[in-house]
Structure formats: C-alpha cells, structure tokens
Design a protein around this motif. Structure first.
Motif, mmCIF file in Angstrom:
data_model
loop_
_atom_site.group_PDB
_atom_site.id
_atom_site.type_symbol
_atom_site.label_atom_id
_atom_site.label_comp_id
_atom_site.label_asym_id
_atom_site.label_seq_id
_atom_site.Cartn_x
_atom_site.Cartn_y
_atom_site.Cartn_z
ATOM 1 N N LEU A 122 0.867 -1.181 0.000
ATOM 2 C CA LEU A 122 0.000 0.000 0.000
ATOM 3 C C LEU A 122 0.899 1.224 0.000
ATOM 4 C CD1 LEU A 122 -2.865 1.211 0.129
ATOM 5 C CD2 LEU A 122 -2.639 1.207 2.620
ATOM 6 N N GLY A 123 0.603 2.138 -0.886
ATOM 7 C CA GLY A 123 1.471 3.284 -1.061
ATOM 8 C C GLY A 123 1.158 4.482 -0.187
ATOM 9 N N ILE A 124 2.087 5.419 -0.234
ATOM 10 C CA ILE A 124 1.953 6.740 0.376
ATOM 11 C C ILE A 124 2.317 7.722 -0.726
ATOM 12 C CG2 ILE A 124 2.820 8.338 2.131
ATOM 13 C CD1 ILE A 124 3.545 5.816 3.813
ATOM 14 N N GLY A 125 1.430 8.660 -0.996
ATOM 15 C CA GLY A 125 1.702 9.624 -2.057
ATOM 16 C C GLY A 125 1.801 8.994 -3.431
ATOM 17 N N GLY A 126 1.089 7.870 -3.628
ATOM 18 C CA GLY A 126 1.061 7.221 -4.930
ATOM 19 C C GLY A 126 2.185 6.251 -5.200
ATOM 20 N N THR A 133 6.546 11.822 6.966
ATOM 21 C CA THR A 133 7.489 12.424 7.919
ATOM 22 C C THR A 133 6.779 13.439 8.806
ATOM 23 O OG1 THR A 133 8.141 14.059 6.270
ATOM 24 C CG2 THR A 133 9.479 12.043 6.413
ATOM 25 N N ALA A 134 5.483 13.556 8.626
ATOM 26 C CA ALA A 134 4.612 14.404 9.435
ATOM 27 C C ALA A 134 3.234 13.750 9.414
ATOM 28 C CB ALA A 134 4.555 15.819 8.856
ATOM 29 N N ALA A 135 2.320 14.255 10.221
ATOM 30 C CA ALA A 135 0.965 13.712 10.220
ATOM 31 C C ALA A 135 0.420 13.685 8.799
ATOM 32 C CB ALA A 135 0.072 14.553 11.123
ATOM 33 N N GLY A 136 -0.300 12.633 8.458
ATOM 34 C CA GLY A 136 -0.863 12.485 7.121
ATOM 35 C C GLY A 136 -1.390 11.075 6.939
ATOM 36 N N SER A 137 -1.757 10.746 5.703
ATOM 37 C CA SER A 137 -2.401 9.466 5.428
ATOM 38 C C SER A 137 -1.756 8.734 4.267
ATOM 39 C CB SER A 137 -3.879 9.685 5.093
ATOM 40 O OG SER A 137 -4.578 10.194 6.203
ATOM 41 N N SER A 138 -1.978 7.428 4.261
ATOM 42 C CA SER A 138 -1.579 6.566 3.152
ATOM 43 C C SER A 138 -2.526 6.801 1.980
ATOM 44 C CB SER A 138 -1.678 5.104 3.578
ATOM 45 O OG SER A 138 -3.040 4.718 3.748
ATOM 46 N N ASP A 139 -2.257 6.119 0.879
ATOM 47 C CA ASP A 139 -3.209 6.029 -0.220
ATOM 48 C C ASP A 139 -4.402 5.213 0.290
ATOM 49 O OD1 ASP A 139 -1.219 7.241 -1.743
ATOM 50 O OD2 ASP A 139 -0.644 5.377 -2.764
ATOM 51 N N TYR A 140 -5.495 5.243 -0.464
ATOM 52 C CA TYR A 140 -6.647 4.418 -0.091
ATOM 53 C C TYR A 140 -6.359 2.940 -0.287
ATOM 54 C CZ TYR A 140 -10.312 7.853 0.771
ATOM 55 O OH TYR A 140 -11.090 8.827 1.315
ATOM 56 N N LEU A 141 -6.710 2.150 0.718
ATOM 57 C CA LEU A 141 -6.806 0.702 0.614
ATOM 58 C C LEU A 141 -8.261 0.428 0.257
ATOM 59 C CD1 LEU A 141 -6.023 -2.304 1.133
ATOM 60 C CD2 LEU A 141 -6.794 -1.925 3.489
#
Length: 167
Positions: A122-126, A133-141
């Motif tokens: 599962l990706g982060i930022g595509g 490296t800061a609060a945020g989310s993965s790509d959609y599962l």
C-alpha cells in the motif's frame, strides 16, 4: 514516544470520513463500524467496498512511517474472494475516492494476501516507496469480498495492518 496511528474509513457519496474505526467488518451496507449480523451478505452478492487509509495523527518521537503492509488471515467460506487494490508490484498509485459499490469492484482487482507480504503493498503519495514524515495518510486501501450462490455465510477473518516506524 511512538507515532499515533489510526485506520480511517470513507463512506457515502461525499466521502464522509470516520476516524479511528473500531473494526473493518464487511456487509451489505456502505458504513464504517457496521454490524455484519444486522447487514449480512447474501451468498451470490458482494460486500460493499471498504475505502480505508492508515492515518498518522502525530509523529511522536518518530521521523518516518513507511513500508505499509496489508493482509488477511483466516479463511473465507466456500469460493468467496477477498479482492483489493493492494499489491507489491505494478502498483496503480493513489486511488481517488469513489462512492462504494456492491457491484464487482473495478478498483479492487487483486487477491488480498493471506500472509504478510515481503514488501510494501500500500502506497503513500502514490508510491510503494513513499513515506510520511509528518501527520498524514496513506493512499486508499480498497477491498471487497465477492461471493457466489454456493458460498456459506458466516466466515470470520482478521485484517492485518503493519508499517515501519523510524525513530
């Protein structure tokens, strides 16, 4: 101190986000934290897709979250299929939210792994090599269970979510 991580789920026409879901039960309605007994899937039909993200709400003392791995343990009844967009190669990038469907998913087309993947799926930022490296989310599962008329209702399995955390 470790990062604070939750699983979020999007539902409905307007991408309503439920933060920190308590379970990932699947059923015959598009809802977070649904009761599968009250919302069963009739054999021959599909569950509604689940649109979920791994959400880092605070980094704590960590500098990076990466290497996201998703898999299911436990058997499904009959010939039911658990499909997903998670994959270790030929990753399609970040999916744009679409209202969940109980028709055969056009996003979740790969078999859900039933053991820990060897690498990120599962990706982060595509990208599978992405990181937070800061609060945020993965790509959609995105995932869905597809059944046929001969399947037996009532299987139970466990979703596993794993990531690496660098101090």
């Amino acid at each position: 101190m470790a990062a604070t991580v939750e699983i979020d789920e999007a539902n409905g026409v307007g991408e309503t986000i439920t933060h920190n879901i308590s379970d990932t039960d699947m059923g015959s309605v598009d809802a977070a934290n649904l009761d599968p007994v009250a919302n069963p899937v009739t054999p021959g039909n599909n569950t509604y897709e689940k649109w979920q993200k791994i959400h880092v709400t605070a980094m704590g003392g960590s500098s990076k979250i990466d290497n996201l791995k998703i898999w299911r343990t436990g058997a499904l009844g009959g010939s039911a299929l658990h499909v997903t967009n998670a994959r270790e190669s030929s990753y399609g990038g970040a999916e744009t939210y679409a209202t969940s469907t109980d028709s055969d998913s056009v996003v979740a087309t790969q078999a859900m792994p039933t053991s820990e993947p060897s690498g990120a799926n599962l990706g982060i930022g595509g990208s599978l090599g992405g990181s937070l490296t800061a609060a945020g989310s993965s790509d959609y599962l995105v995932h869905q269970i597809q059944t046929d008329a001969g399947d037996t209702a009532g299987s139970t399995s466990t979703m596993n979510y794993q990531y690496d955390e660098t101090a």
